[in-house]
Design an enzyme around this catalytic site. Structure first.
Site, PDB file in Angstrom:
ATOM      1  N   HIS A  56      -3.919   6.578   2.775  1.00 50.63           N
ATOM      2  CA  HIS A  56      -4.260   5.264   2.232  1.00 50.63           C
ATOM      3  C   HIS A  56      -5.645   4.846   2.730  1.00 50.63           C
ATOM      4  O   HIS A  56      -5.943   4.948   3.925  1.00 50.63           O
ATOM      5  CB  HIS A  56      -3.189   4.253   2.649  1.00 50.63           C
ATOM      6  CG  HIS A  56      -3.558   2.835   2.333  1.00 50.63           C
ATOM      7  ND1 HIS A  56      -4.022   2.455   1.103  1.00 50.63           N
ATOM      8  CD2 HIS A  56      -3.544   1.718   3.108  1.00 50.63           C
ATOM      9  CE1 HIS A  56      -4.279   1.157   1.126  1.00 50.63           C
ATOM     10  NE2 HIS A  56      -4.005   0.698   2.329  1.00 50.63           N
ATOM     11  N   CYS A  86       0.813  -1.220   0.000  1.00 45.27           N
ATOM     12  CA  CYS A  86       0.000   0.000   0.000  1.00 45.27           C
ATOM     13  C   CYS A  86       0.846   1.270   0.000  1.00 45.27           C
ATOM     14  O   CYS A  86       0.321   2.362  -0.231  1.00 45.27           O
ATOM     15  CB  CYS A  86      -0.933  -0.007   1.206  1.00 45.27           C
ATOM     16  SG  CYS A  86      -1.801  -1.567   1.361  1.00 45.27           S
ATOM     17  N   ASN A 116     -10.209  -1.193  -0.081  1.00 42.40           N
ATOM     18  CA  ASN A 116      -8.760  -1.006   0.009  1.00 42.40           C
ATOM     19  C   ASN A 116      -8.135  -1.540  -1.282  1.00 42.40           C
ATOM     20  O   ASN A 116      -8.151  -2.741  -1.524  1.00 42.40           O
ATOM     21  CB  ASN A 116      -8.248  -1.762   1.233  1.00 42.40           C
ATOM     22  CG  ASN A 116      -6.742  -1.683   1.399  1.00 42.40           C
ATOM     23  OD1 ASN A 116      -6.026  -1.258   0.494  1.00 42.40           O
ATOM     24  ND2 ASN A 116      -6.266  -2.106   2.559  1.00 42.40           N
TER      25      ASN A 116
END
Ligand code: UT7
Length: 321
Positions: free
Chosen positions: A248, A109, A278
């Protein structure tokens, strides 16, 4: 460094929380209240190289830069179509960026932010002038669709940016903690040759995404505020002066916790995990593209981008637009 243009690409297929409650024991109420995610896009056949190329073309169009002008392409991904050729080479071929050098970045990420830092270093050194960076994932192929603790969290998509050298300020902090790597793993490739006794098929446990959610949660709510405090000190600005925080998109509660700890109004923290879940390396460039296209970031705005995830890795960037 200046962002000349951004772009996004998402699979067409929308999977809602109610859709998931038909395949695992979960509910819209649990997923929404624990994560903020309401739906996600899941590839119905779109590959990472396709999504990445589509996002790249949108970014090039907005930047008014031709594919031939690019001298570097970086794709941040943990879900490439294959290990070789790399995704950046596949994007190069699809968009006709014949003059570019191409490689991928694997930092989960944090991958897009590490690509941004790499671009900034190359631009500062003068080695490259026009750089395309992309965060692109099809996490749906690594998810165990029978594991409710992970399958409700992730989505597929791609975001891209074209960058060039400029006077605008760019400050970065980043870090990694390999000792905690086992809290978030996927797609292990065990040694397999004629001298070993292992079978030649990867087991489901080795292949599927595994996450100790609580450990990652604790890591995020500690590391993100710490790195924001570090970056404002390094950039010699205050937290109050920052116009936008693009974090994020893993969990709304993580973002709310960062906001609370640093006394940041939630309005300065745009979110899109409700629609996309996500998307790992694609999460920050997807959000960046969305807020830029909506005209939310104005010239002169001070923006912080912050990513965290597998590795463990984290990176925070301060940019003036
Ligand atoms: O991008 C990489 C970074 N990743 C992250 O940032 C993720 C960070 N972690 C998280 O966001 C959260 O830890 C999760 C959303 C993954 C989990 O939330 P949590 O509040 O930490 O839940 P939990 O793991 O403590 O589980 C609570 C309960 C458990 O049941 P029991 O043991 O209390 O009976 C789980 O089995 O919720 C259960 N549970 C679910 N129930 C319904 C776990 N997943 C689900 C589900 N639906 N999908």
């Amino acid at each position: 460094m200046k962002i000349l243009g951004t772009g996004s690409a998402l699979p067409d297929h929308i999977v809602t929380n109610d859709d998931l409650s038909k395949i695992v024991e979960t509910s819209d109420e649990w997923i929404t209240s624990r994560t903020g995610i309401r739906q996600r896009r899941i590839s119905g056949g779109e590959t990472v190289s396709e999504l990445a190329s589509k996002a790249a073309l949108a970014a090039l169009e907005q930047a008014k830069v031709s594919a031939e002008e690019l001298d570097l392409i970086m794709v941040a991904t943990i879900t490439p179509d294959g290990i070789m050729p790399n995704m950046a080479c596949m994007v190069q071929d699809r968009i006709g960026a014949v003059n570019a050098t191409c490689f991928d970045i694997n930092a989960a990420c944090s991958g897009f932010l590490f690509a941004l830092n790499t671009a900034n270093a190359y631009l500062t050194s003068g080695m490259y002038q026009k750089i395309l960076l992309i965060g692109a994932e099809t996490l749906s192929k690594l998810v165990n669709w029978e594991d409710r603790t992970t399958c409700v969290l992730f989505g597929d998509g791609a975001g891209a940016a074209v960058v060039a050298a400029d006077e605008q300020r760019y400050v970065a902090v980043s870090g990694s903690d390999g000792a905690k790597g086992q809290v978030l793993t996927a797609a292990q490739l065990p040694l397999r040759n004629f001298t070993t006794e292992q079978g030649d098929i990867v087991t489901p446990e080795q292949f599927y995404m595994y996450m100790n959610g609580q450990e990652v949660f604790k890591f995020a709510v500690r590391t993100v505020p710490d790195s924001i405090l570090k970056i404002v000190e390094k950039a010699q600005v205050t937290v109050d002066e920052i116009d936008w925080f693009l974090l994020h998109q893993a969990n709304e509660r993580i973002i709310a916790s960062v906001a609370k700890r640093l006394d940041i109004p939630m309005e300065k923290m745009p979110m899109n995990m409700d629609r996309y879940g996500n998307t790992s390396a694609a999460s920050i460039p997807l959000l960046l593209d969305e807020v830029l296209r909506k005209g939310m970031i104005k010239p002169g705005n001070k923006v912080i981008l912050s990513g965290f995830g597998g590795g463990l890795t984290w990176g925070t960037v301060y940019m003036e637009f």
